[in-house]
Design a protein around this motif. Sequence first.
Motif, mmCIF file in Angstrom:
data_model
loop_
_atom_site.group_PDB
_atom_site.id
_atom_site.type_symbol
_atom_site.label_atom_id
_atom_site.label_comp_id
_atom_site.label_asym_id
_atom_site.label_seq_id
_atom_site.Cartn_x
_atom_site.Cartn_y
_atom_site.Cartn_z
ATOM 1 N N LEU A 130 0.829 -1.209 0.000
ATOM 2 C CA LEU A 130 0.000 0.000 0.000
ATOM 3 C C LEU A 130 0.863 1.259 0.000
ATOM 4 N N GLY A 131 1.842 1.314 0.915
ATOM 5 C CA GLY A 131 2.678 2.507 1.027
ATOM 6 C C GLY A 131 3.507 2.768 -0.214
ATOM 7 N N SER A 132 4.136 1.722 -0.746
ATOM 8 C CA SER A 132 4.979 1.896 -1.929
ATOM 9 C C SER A 132 4.146 2.265 -3.157
ATOM 10 N N THR A 133 2.957 1.679 -3.294
ATOM 11 C CA THR A 133 2.091 1.994 -4.431
ATOM 12 C C THR A 133 1.507 3.397 -4.319
ATOM 13 N N GLY A 134 1.380 3.883 -3.101
ATOM 14 C CA GLY A 134 0.911 5.258 -2.912
ATOM 15 C C GLY A 134 1.958 6.296 -3.263
ATOM 16 N N LEU A 135 3.225 5.871 -3.357
ATOM 17 C CA LEU A 135 4.309 6.821 -3.626
ATOM 18 C C LEU A 135 4.991 6.620 -4.975
ATOM 19 N N PHE A 136 5.453 5.405 -5.274
ATOM 20 C CA PHE A 136 6.326 5.179 -6.421
ATOM 21 C C PHE A 136 5.722 5.579 -7.766
ATOM 22 N N PRO A 137 4.495 5.143 -8.116
ATOM 23 C CA PRO A 137 3.934 5.576 -9.409
ATOM 24 C C PRO A 137 3.822 7.091 -9.516
ATOM 25 N N PHE A 138 3.496 7.735 -8.397
ATOM 26 C CA PHE A 138 3.401 9.196 -8.376
ATOM 27 C C PHE A 138 4.761 9.828 -8.653
ATOM 28 N N LEU A 139 5.820 9.322 -8.005
ATOM 29 C CA LEU A 139 7.166 9.853 -8.231
ATOM 30 C C LEU A 139 7.597 9.674 -9.680
ATOM 31 N N LEU A 140 7.268 8.530 -10.263
ATOM 32 C CA LEU A 140 7.676 8.257 -11.642
ATOM 33 C C LEU A 140 7.058 9.261 -12.609
ATOM 34 N N VAL A 141 5.786 9.589 -12.383
ATOM 35 C CA VAL A 141 5.106 10.574 -13.234
ATOM 36 C C VAL A 141 5.734 11.950 -13.058
ATOM 37 N N GLN A 142 5.989 12.335 -11.805
ATOM 38 C CA GLN A 142 6.517 13.666 -11.524
ATOM 39 C C GLN A 142 7.950 13.844 -12.022
ATOM 40 N N ILE A 143 8.760 12.802 -11.960
ATOM 41 C CA ILE A 143 10.155 12.902 -12.414
ATOM 42 C C ILE A 143 10.229 13.251 -13.888
ATOM 43 N N LEU A 144 9.336 12.688 -14.684
ATOM 44 C CA LEU A 144 9.351 12.935 -16.128
ATOM 45 C C LEU A 144 8.550 14.173 -16.526
ATOM 46 N N SER A 145 7.883 14.806 -15.574
ATOM 47 C CA SER A 145 7.066 15.985 -15.878
ATOM 48 C C SER A 145 7.886 17.257 -15.750
ATOM 49 N N ASP A 146 7.549 18.225 -16.568
ATOM 50 C CA ASP A 146 8.193 19.537 -16.469
ATOM 51 C C ASP A 146 7.506 20.405 -15.423
ATOM 52 N N ALA A 147 6.192 20.262 -15.300
ATOM 53 C CA ALA A 147 5.419 21.005 -14.298
ATOM 54 C C ALA A 147 4.982 20.029 -13.208
ATOM 55 N N HIS A 148 5.432 20.279 -11.996
ATOM 56 C CA HIS A 148 5.169 19.353 -10.894
ATOM 57 C C HIS A 148 3.907 19.792 -10.140
ATOM 58 N N ILE A 149 2.780 19.479 -10.749
ATOM 59 C CA ILE A 149 1.492 19.837 -10.158
ATOM 60 C C ILE A 149 0.641 18.580 -10.023
ATOM 61 N N VAL A 150 -0.300 18.635 -9.083
ATOM 62 C CA VAL A 150 -1.211 17.513 -8.848
ATOM 63 C C VAL A 150 -2.566 18.077 -8.442
ATOM 64 N N SER A 151 -3.637 17.492 -8.944
ATOM 65 C CA SER A 151 -4.976 17.970 -8.611
ATOM 66 C C SER A 151 -5.257 17.726 -7.130
ATOM 67 N N VAL A 152 -6.102 18.554 -6.556
ATOM 68 C CA VAL A 152 -6.416 18.455 -5.121
ATOM 69 C C VAL A 152 -7.028 17.092 -4.770
ATOM 70 N N PRO A 153 -8.017 16.574 -5.530
ATOM 71 C CA PRO A 153 -8.572 15.255 -5.180
ATOM 72 C C PRO A 153 -7.507 14.149 -5.187
ATOM 73 N N LEU A 154 -6.632 14.153 -6.196
ATOM 74 C CA LEU A 154 -5.570 13.151 -6.254
ATOM 75 C C LEU A 154 -4.591 13.328 -5.103
ATOM 76 N N CYS A 155 -4.349 14.571 -4.750
ATOM 77 C CA CYS A 155 -3.453 14.881 -3.635
ATOM 78 C C CYS A 155 -4.024 14.327 -2.323
#
Length: 319
Positions: free
Chosen positions: A71-96
């Motif tokens: 649970l903990g790793s899945t709550g973090l790792f996919p999110f980090l992978l998306v953000q690392i490749l993104s130029d704008a590090h933003i996330v919607s409030v519901p997802l946050c």
Amino acid sequence: MTKNSTQVSYIILTAYFDTGHLKYFYFISIVFIYILVLGANVLLIVVICMNRSLHEPMYMFLCSLFVNELLGSTGLFPFLLVQILSDAHIVSVPLCLLQIYCLYLYGNVEFYTLGVMSYDRYVAICFPLQYNTRMTCGKVAKIISGIWLYSALYVGVSISLTIPLPLCGNIINKVYCDYYPIAKLACSDSTASKIYELVYLFTVIFSVVFLILFTYMKILKVCLCGSKQTRQKAISTCAPHLASLLNFSFGAFFELTQTRFNMSHLPNMLRVFLSIYWLTCTPLLNPLLYGLNMSKIRNICIGKVEELLSSVIKQNANF
């Protein structure tokens, strides 16, 4: 003094910094760590569930712990992978908010499970003849269910107290969504949320800490007064748990300290590493600590690997 609030639809994460082409190295490294975490924890969950000899209280707690690592790793790792490749590090409030819920649920379940496991070790070492009556599988199943239900309820109430609060900003200095930095952005009075957190801190958290300290003091007393065989049993059964507890406590303590106090004097890279330590190293190290040190699990895993290698060799021989 009132602050001007606006309708915030997304959160900006400012702890990310430009790494150039190194971002692909970080991306591959995180993918590799995530695969290791998934593989190790799923393997041990399957081993415990499929072998009736491991259907004992201690291994039931471990199975719950390994599910929580997923649970903990899945709550973090996919999110980090998306953000690392993104130029704008933003996330919607519901997802946050969803990420906050998953990560805080992970932290609470981890802490409570480690606390209850210390009591389990205390009964096993100090009252070995009463262990089977005090720690039955039925009681353990109820305890595990209670841990998950209570943690889900607590985190849900905590977040529900924050959702209605209007925000006066949308910038937090983190690499993932965190409850306290977002709560500090609130324009209106957040007294109810603060009181709820303080009551929780001085009741539940201190109770679990007291339980852990009490059980290990009793175990230490038995070790000092008991036989050599008793000391060896205590060390072999408590060492993985104590290492896991200290590892998680270190990471969680720094993360709590960093979110509540100014740690800007530390290098940014160090702050980022320590902020995700409890969510990366704990899910990776726990399967190694328990898988390598618990003889029953280790022997079954070795046996399965030998069976697999033997079947592969036979198939190759037939060809």
